[in-house]
Design an enzyme around this catalytic site. Sequence first.
Site, PDB file in Angstrom:
ATOM      1  CE  LYS A 165      18.252  46.215  37.313  1.00 49.75           C
ATOM      2  NZ  LYS A 165      17.515  46.335  36.014  1.00 49.75           N
ATOM      3  CB  SER A 166      24.345  51.725  37.911  1.00 53.68           C
ATOM      4  OG  SER A 166      24.574  51.675  36.538  1.00 53.68           O
TER       5      SER A 166
ATOM      6  CB  THR B 101      15.823  52.510  32.668  1.00 49.15           C
ATOM      7  OG1 THR B 101      16.212  51.144  32.828  1.00 49.15           O
ATOM      8  CG2 THR B 101      14.541  52.597  31.890  1.00 49.15           C
TER       9      THR B 101
ATOM     10  CG  HIS C  55      25.211  46.680  30.805  1.00 48.03           C
ATOM     11  ND1 HIS C  55      24.895  47.830  31.477  1.00 48.03           N
ATOM     12  CD2 HIS C  55      24.049  45.972  30.693  1.00 48.03           C
ATOM     13  CE1 HIS C  55      23.596  47.829  31.756  1.00 48.03           C
ATOM     14  NE2 HIS C  55      23.063  46.728  31.281  1.00 48.03           N
TER      15      HIS C  55
ATOM     16  CB  SER D 296      19.083  47.172  41.979  1.00 45.75           C
ATOM     17  OG  SER D 296      18.257  47.427  40.888  1.00 45.75           O
TER      18      SER D 296
ATOM     19  CE1 TYR E  92      19.249  55.480  40.062  1.00 42.90           C
ATOM     20  CE2 TYR E  92      19.524  55.677  42.433  1.00 42.90           C
ATOM     21  CZ  TYR E  92      18.713  55.461  41.337  1.00 42.90           C
ATOM     22  OH  TYR E  92      17.367  55.232  41.524  1.00 42.90           O
TER      23      TYR E  92
ATOM     24  NE  ARG F 131      14.323  46.791  43.521  1.00 45.79           N
ATOM     25  CZ  ARG F 131      14.535  47.096  44.809  1.00 45.79           C
ATOM     26  NH1 ARG F 131      13.683  46.694  45.716  1.00 45.79           N
ATOM     27  NH2 ARG F 131      15.610  47.777  45.178  1.00 45.79           N
TER      28      ARG F 131
ATOM     29  N   GLY G 171      13.765  52.833  42.849  1.00 48.90           N
ATOM     30  CA  GLY G 171      14.486  54.015  42.397  1.00 48.90           C
ATOM     31  C   GLY G 171      14.929  54.919  43.532  1.00 48.90           C
TER      32      GLY G 171
HETATM   33  P1  A3P Z   1      15.992  49.716  42.165  1.00 48.92           P
HETATM   34  O1  A3P Z   1      15.970  48.268  41.854  1.00 48.92           O
HETATM   35  O2  A3P Z   1      16.917  50.031  43.309  1.00 48.92           O
HETATM   36  O3  A3P Z   1      14.666  50.329  42.362  1.00 48.92           O
HETATM   37  P2  A3P Z   1      18.913  49.885  35.247  1.00 48.92           P
HETATM   38  O4  A3P Z   1      18.074  50.874  34.528  1.00 48.92           O
HETATM   39  O5  A3P Z   1      20.389  50.107  35.103  1.00 48.92           O
HETATM   40  O6  A3P Z   1      18.478  48.499  34.990  1.00 48.92           O
HETATM   41  O7  A3P Z   1      18.680  50.177  36.807  1.00 48.92           O
HETATM   42  C1  A3P Z   1      17.450  49.917  37.418  1.00 48.92           C
HETATM   43  C2  A3P Z   1      17.386  50.699  38.698  1.00 48.92           C
HETATM   44  O8  A3P Z   1      17.142  52.085  38.396  1.00 48.92           O
HETATM   45  C3  A3P Z   1      16.232  50.245  39.562  1.00 48.92           C
HETATM   46  O9  A3P Z   1      16.635  50.477  40.909  1.00 48.92           O
HETATM   47  C4  A3P Z   1      15.130  51.190  39.103  1.00 48.92           C
HETATM   48  O10 A3P Z   1      14.057  51.295  39.996  1.00 48.92           O
HETATM   49  C5  A3P Z   1      15.896  52.480  38.973  1.00 48.92           C
HETATM   50  N1  A3P Z   1      15.242  53.441  38.077  1.00 48.92           N
HETATM   51  C6  A3P Z   1      14.560  53.190  36.941  1.00 48.92           C
HETATM   52  N2  A3P Z   1      14.099  54.326  36.396  1.00 48.92           N
HETATM   53  C7  A3P Z   1      14.485  55.332  37.203  1.00 48.92           C
HETATM   54  C8  A3P Z   1      14.294  56.750  37.183  1.00 48.92           C
HETATM   55  N3  A3P Z   1      13.600  57.323  36.222  1.00 48.92           N
HETATM   56  N4  A3P Z   1      14.852  57.474  38.180  1.00 48.92           N
HETATM   57  C9  A3P Z   1      15.560  56.890  39.166  1.00 48.92           C
HETATM   58  N5  A3P Z   1      15.769  55.551  39.249  1.00 48.92           N
HETATM   59  C10 A3P Z   1      15.240  54.775  38.285  1.00 48.92           C
END
Ligand code: A3P
Length: 331
Positions: A78-79, A82, A143, A173, A231, A297, A299
């Site tokens: 969740k950092s 993606t 991870h 997140s 991030y 979600r 971001g």
């Molecule tokens: P939030 O839940 O705070 O919105 P991971 O990819 O490691 O699973 O992390 C998911 C987090 O990255 C989520 O945060 C998601 O919304 C955010 N995220 C996904 N795509 C993104 C992007 N293109 N730019 C910035 N944040 C992004």
Amino acid sequence: MPTPQTSCSLPKYLQDDGLTEECRDLITSLPTERGWVADHFFQYQGFWHHSRQLQGVLTCQNHFHAQDSDILLVTTPKSGTTWLKAITFALFNRWLYADDPQQHPLLTNNPHELVPFLELKLYVDNQVPDLTTLTSPRLFATHLPFVSLPTSVKDSACKLVYLCRNPKDTFVSLWHFTNKLRPAEKGTNSLEEVLDMFCRGVSLYGPFWDHVLGYWKASMELPEKVMFLKYEEMKEQPKVQVSRLAEFMGCPFSPEEEKEGVVDGILKLCSFDSLSNLEVNKSGKMSSGEEYKAFFRRGEVGDSVNLLTDEMTKRLDEITDEKLHGSALKF
Ligand code: A3P
């Protein structure tokens, strides 16, 4: 009488009927805690894993052979994994689709399909893929904590890009994400209970702080091998950080590319708004069942204020200060 749920009817990420004898034997000797998604977490080499994930870790440790030209993207869950996957894929392949941007694979594929996880995809369920046929440089993600990386990763000249995020937003997140993965009949996790677990280090690939510090130290000792990103810094200065990344990966932007706005193009393609609005990411699913939309979600930086009480925030801040004390790392 309700029929008892068999493991076959569970989503794939909760099943543990494909474990090898090695993994089953190991599990019996490991400390265990309640999982956030599956019933149990197991602590292996100091970090917490669900059983299916642990099997992937073992198979990856036993069989993955890093090549000198490999790039491994490493994150705490969740950092922004993606996002980082999308950016690095776009960086590496920027010449291929320059003439026909509508053909860019990121428009029709989720970034997790383009840059696969080692232990969660390639080596999951004790699979041993033949990766020698892939063209170099190969791009993978994981991870895994630093201590659990396959030996060949440490022994080769392959490079690691590490991305982390402040613990409060990471926790929030993770809470939202794991609630989406839980079967409906189990309901959501209590925020108080999982915060307590997170603070004790019991979370997916936790302890969070040990994970971050492992790579922070490695990046200090081996800066040419391990690049450390946050991030928040990516959000604040995306062009600076993406240029640093391109340089580290050995594909720096030329002055012509800078003039033509290639960095801006990559950032636009990989932005939260662009990716989250693509059909593939709105309606697609991973082979293991997770919906791609769960990875998008809000971001934003600082979203934890919308969920955590002042007391919860204070608790996380205090633990972070204590854990990072003396490391020069700050969130
Ligand atoms: P939030 O839940 O705070 O919105 P991971 O990819 O490691 O699973 O992390 C998911 C987090 O990255 C989520 O945060 C998601 O919304 C955010 N995220 C996904 N795509 C993104 C992007 N293109 N730019 C910035 N944040 C992004």
